[in-house]
Structures are given as C-alpha cells and as structure tokens.
Enzyme design. Sequence first.
Site, PDB file in Angstrom:
ATOM      1  N   ASP A  55       0.839  -1.202   0.000  1.00  0.00           N
ATOM      2  CA  ASP A  55       0.000   0.000   0.000  1.00  0.00           C
ATOM      3  C   ASP A  55       0.876   1.254   0.000  1.00  0.00           C
ATOM      4  O   ASP A  55       0.661   2.174   0.788  1.00  0.00           O
ATOM      5  CB  ASP A  55      -0.941  -0.018   1.210  1.00  0.00           C
ATOM      6  CG  ASP A  55      -1.983   1.094   1.165  1.00  0.00           C
ATOM      7  OD1 ASP A  55      -2.223   1.640   0.078  1.00  0.00           O
ATOM      8  OD2 ASP A  55      -2.544   1.410   2.231  1.00  0.00           O
ATOM      9  N   ASN A  97      -3.014   2.797  12.933  1.00  0.00           N
ATOM     10  CA  ASN A  97      -4.161   1.885  13.000  1.00  0.00           C
ATOM     11  C   ASN A  97      -3.737   0.447  12.716  1.00  0.00           C
ATOM     12  O   ASN A  97      -4.318  -0.489  13.257  1.00  0.00           O
ATOM     13  CB  ASN A  97      -5.226   2.301  11.987  1.00  0.00           C
ATOM     14  CG  ASN A  97      -6.376   1.319  11.923  1.00  0.00           C
ATOM     15  OD1 ASN A  97      -7.180   1.247  12.838  1.00  0.00           O
ATOM     16  ND2 ASN A  97      -6.444   0.534  10.847  1.00  0.00           N
ATOM     17  N   HIS A  98      -2.715   0.289  11.886  1.00  0.00           N
ATOM     18  CA  HIS A  98      -2.327  -1.042  11.442  1.00  0.00           C
ATOM     19  C   HIS A  98      -0.835  -1.078  11.146  1.00  0.00           C
ATOM     20  O   HIS A  98      -0.178  -0.048  11.069  1.00  0.00           O
ATOM     21  CB  HIS A  98      -3.115  -1.440  10.189  1.00  0.00           C
ATOM     22  CG  HIS A  98      -3.082  -0.380   9.122  1.00  0.00           C
ATOM     23  ND1 HIS A  98      -4.072   0.563   8.994  1.00  0.00           N
ATOM     24  CD2 HIS A  98      -2.170  -0.079   8.156  1.00  0.00           C
ATOM     25  CE1 HIS A  98      -3.780   1.380   7.996  1.00  0.00           C
ATOM     26  NE2 HIS A  98      -2.627   1.000   7.471  1.00  0.00           N
ATOM     27  N   ASP A 195      -2.744   8.734  10.354  1.00  0.00           N
ATOM     28  CA  ASP A 195      -3.466   8.052   9.290  1.00  0.00           C
ATOM     29  C   ASP A 195      -4.644   7.277   9.870  1.00  0.00           C
ATOM     30  O   ASP A 195      -4.526   6.657  10.931  1.00  0.00           O
ATOM     31  CB  ASP A 195      -2.505   7.093   8.577  1.00  0.00           C
ATOM     32  CG  ASP A 195      -3.166   6.311   7.465  1.00  0.00           C
ATOM     33  OD1 ASP A 195      -3.616   6.948   6.500  1.00  0.00           O
ATOM     34  OD2 ASP A 195      -3.232   5.073   7.582  1.00  0.00           O
ATOM     35  N   GLU A 237      -6.322  12.557  10.008  1.00  0.00           N
ATOM     36  CA  GLU A 237      -6.982  12.201   8.757  1.00  0.00           C
ATOM     37  C   GLU A 237      -8.269  11.484   9.132  1.00  0.00           C
ATOM     38  O   GLU A 237      -8.250  10.336   9.590  1.00  0.00           O
ATOM     39  CB  GLU A 237      -6.102  11.278   7.902  1.00  0.00           C
ATOM     40  CG  GLU A 237      -6.720  11.014   6.534  1.00  0.00           C
ATOM     41  CD  GLU A 237      -6.626   9.560   6.080  1.00  0.00           C
ATOM     42  OE1 GLU A 237      -6.954   9.290   4.919  1.00  0.00           O
ATOM     43  OE2 GLU A 237      -6.247   8.700   6.886  1.00  0.00           O
TER      44      GLU A 237
END
Length: 424
Positions: A55, A97-98, A195, A237
Amino acid sequence: MDNEQEWWMSAKIYELYIDKFAKDIRGLTAHLDYFSRLGINTLHLLPHYPSPMIDDGYDVTDYRGVRPELGSLEDLRHLIDAAHEKGLRIILDLVINHVSSLHPWFLEARTSKDNPKRNYFLWSKTGEELRDGINAFPGIKKSNWIKDPATDEFYYATFYPEQPDLNWDNEAVVSGMLANMDFLADLGADGFRIDAAPHLIKREGTNSKGLPETHHLLKRIRAYLEKKHPGVILLAEAGASMDELKKYFGNGDECHMAYHFPLMCAMWETLLFNDRTYVDKFVSSFADIPPGCQWATFLRNHDEIALTLLPSDIRREMVNLLDKKHEYLFNNGTTTAVRIATALGGDRSKILKAQELLYGLPGAPVCYYGDEIGMQNLPFRPGVIDTRIFVRGPFDWIAAESQMNNDDSLFSQTARIIKRGKGL
C-alpha cells in the site's frame, strides 16, 4: 529551529513521496530551495518506513527505520536538520491503526495462539464479530476478517488484507507506539499525520469509526506529546461530517489540526458547478473550533477524491464530471482518483481558479506534489483495481525547471497565489 508558537496555524503544506519527488532522501535535501520559491513552509512526507509496499508504504514493518532505496536514518536526520535551517517544518506520516503483516509484532503473533504478541492484534475463530465495522476497501476484499492459515484463525484488517489492525485496548501497543513517536520526535519531526484516525478502537455493535474511546486515546497521545515534545503536533486524517470532524480537536486537547474533508467536497462542487455558495456555507466552520486548532484545507491528496460525504446522486454526477471516461474509478465506482489537472482537462485557467479558491480561504492549505506544475494522471492501464497509483507518478522535473524560469508559467502563477494566500 526556533520553537515558534503555534507554527501550524500559518502552515502552507506540500505533500510528497520522497522517491517519486526526488528519488531518495539526499535528492530531496538537495531540492529544499524549491519549496521556498513556491512559498511552502511545511513538508508532509508520505511514509518513508521499511515496507513491502503493498500500500505504497502504509504497510509499515519498522517505525524506526528508512526504506533502503530512500537512504539511511542519518540521511533522514540530515534532511530534517537542513529543512529546519531553511525554515521548513516536517510532518511525518504516522500509520498507527495497522502495521504490515510482515511487521515483527505480527510475525511473532501468528506463531502461536499463546504468543505474548497475540493480543497486539484482533483475532477471531469464526470471523463473525464486528460485523458493522467499516470495510475501507470493499473493491479489494469482501470482509475485514482475513484467514491466517498459520493458526487457523482470522485477524482483523480495515484496509488491505496485508495490514492487520492493532489492538489499541492493549497497553503494550500504546506504550510501544508512544515509544516510536518519541524516537521520531527526537529525530526532529515537527508533527505527525495520524493516518486513519477514526478507526483505532473497535467495538461490537458499532461501525467502529470515531468512537468515544478513540477520542480518549487521541487525547492521551496529545497529552503525552505536550509533556515530552511540546510543539510537535497531531494532524488527523478523518473523513467525517462536520459535527464528527470537529470532535478530533476535542477541547483543544486532541489533534492540533484536521483535514477539512467537507470543505474539499464543497470546493469541487464550486469548481464543477460554478457556484461559490457551496464553499461559502463552510466559512463559519473555520472559526468554530477551539483556539490553537487549525483546519488543513485541500483539493486532493495521494488518495482518491473522497466524495462519500455527499448524497449519492450528487456524487455520481461529480464522478462523471471529474472522470469523464471512467478510467480512474475507485471503490466500486463510488469515487475516482484523479489529479486536479486531469479532472479539469488540463485547462490552465481552471487549474489556477482551483488554486485561487484553495489559497483564498482560511486554514492551512495543502499542495499535493506536482499540482503546482499541472501534472496529470499516469496513463490509464486496464485491470488496475487500486487506481490511486495513477495519481502517484514521478515528479516531472523537466517541466518544473522550465516553468521555474518562466514568470508566466503555471508554477510561477501558482507560487504567487500561494504566497499571498489568506491563511489563518
């Protein structure tokens, strides 16, 4: 660099991928004067961390490293120091988040159901829990629960399957990520773009977006930074409605900045329908936030043009206008990934009108790399699911250098617009 009070209030931000803009960190360091000529005082560096690049770097394997092709940690430190010497602030993208499925935490977690790192992530025997959670990429995966053959269980991933979500209810995750923030702040980072801010905490029976527990967590992170790294900011974000979006400022005790997604939609409505009232209705929103907080305003960024806040009929009409050939549709056609110049058919007068709209409003405006020289999408290739890659092409230095030496060029006119921008 002097610790200027509330520097983010007057930020003029330039968002870039290091490799796509300048090949590597040393190349970016050599080009810092470019931003002064453009009128920029803040750089937002998209992820520079080691990553398998599923990504474009948002799948991180090491928060304290640098992808080898970009350079070294010392190169990054030198870049930040050189930027500060030239009056430029540096915001680093922080993906919290990840992580990547190749991150050491996850590699260890999937070795055994009893591994101490197991609880760093969210697991299920059936993949039936959290049914109402938002699937951010429905065009890429059917469910947020991804089967892990190593332990015959499912792990939760809001975005790509290769991006397992962290379990922020685990104190070990909190302390580990705060330690990573310490490392990057000590390196000289002036701020962190958070993010996917709304997705941090998950709860059964909810859509797991923007929950009160997520806001409590962001307040905790803010308090930690205020104590240990005063002046280092958080930029949220969060694609959300106005009422929800304002919550990311808290009472001035959460994020310092937030991207103004509703205004972004309104600016495109104004440009496409030639009606200023779409934007004017948001003017009051600039003052209706806590003191010391600021909106980050933008027309586009490295992602698709997110129009999910608009009614479906208006969204469809706008997608048809933005992407007339439907080449760059994203997420099952609900939106599109196009650069400003592509959306406006390369029309110079329309591009400048768009820039004048953006920089004529209050806030901290964001320029996505290449928009100042009229860069367009990469040529369309059929069969590409993640069409965001088409707005992430290499920066056109031949065009940029030519335009920098032409007082009537798009670059020069955009620079004048940026320098006289309203701000604050």
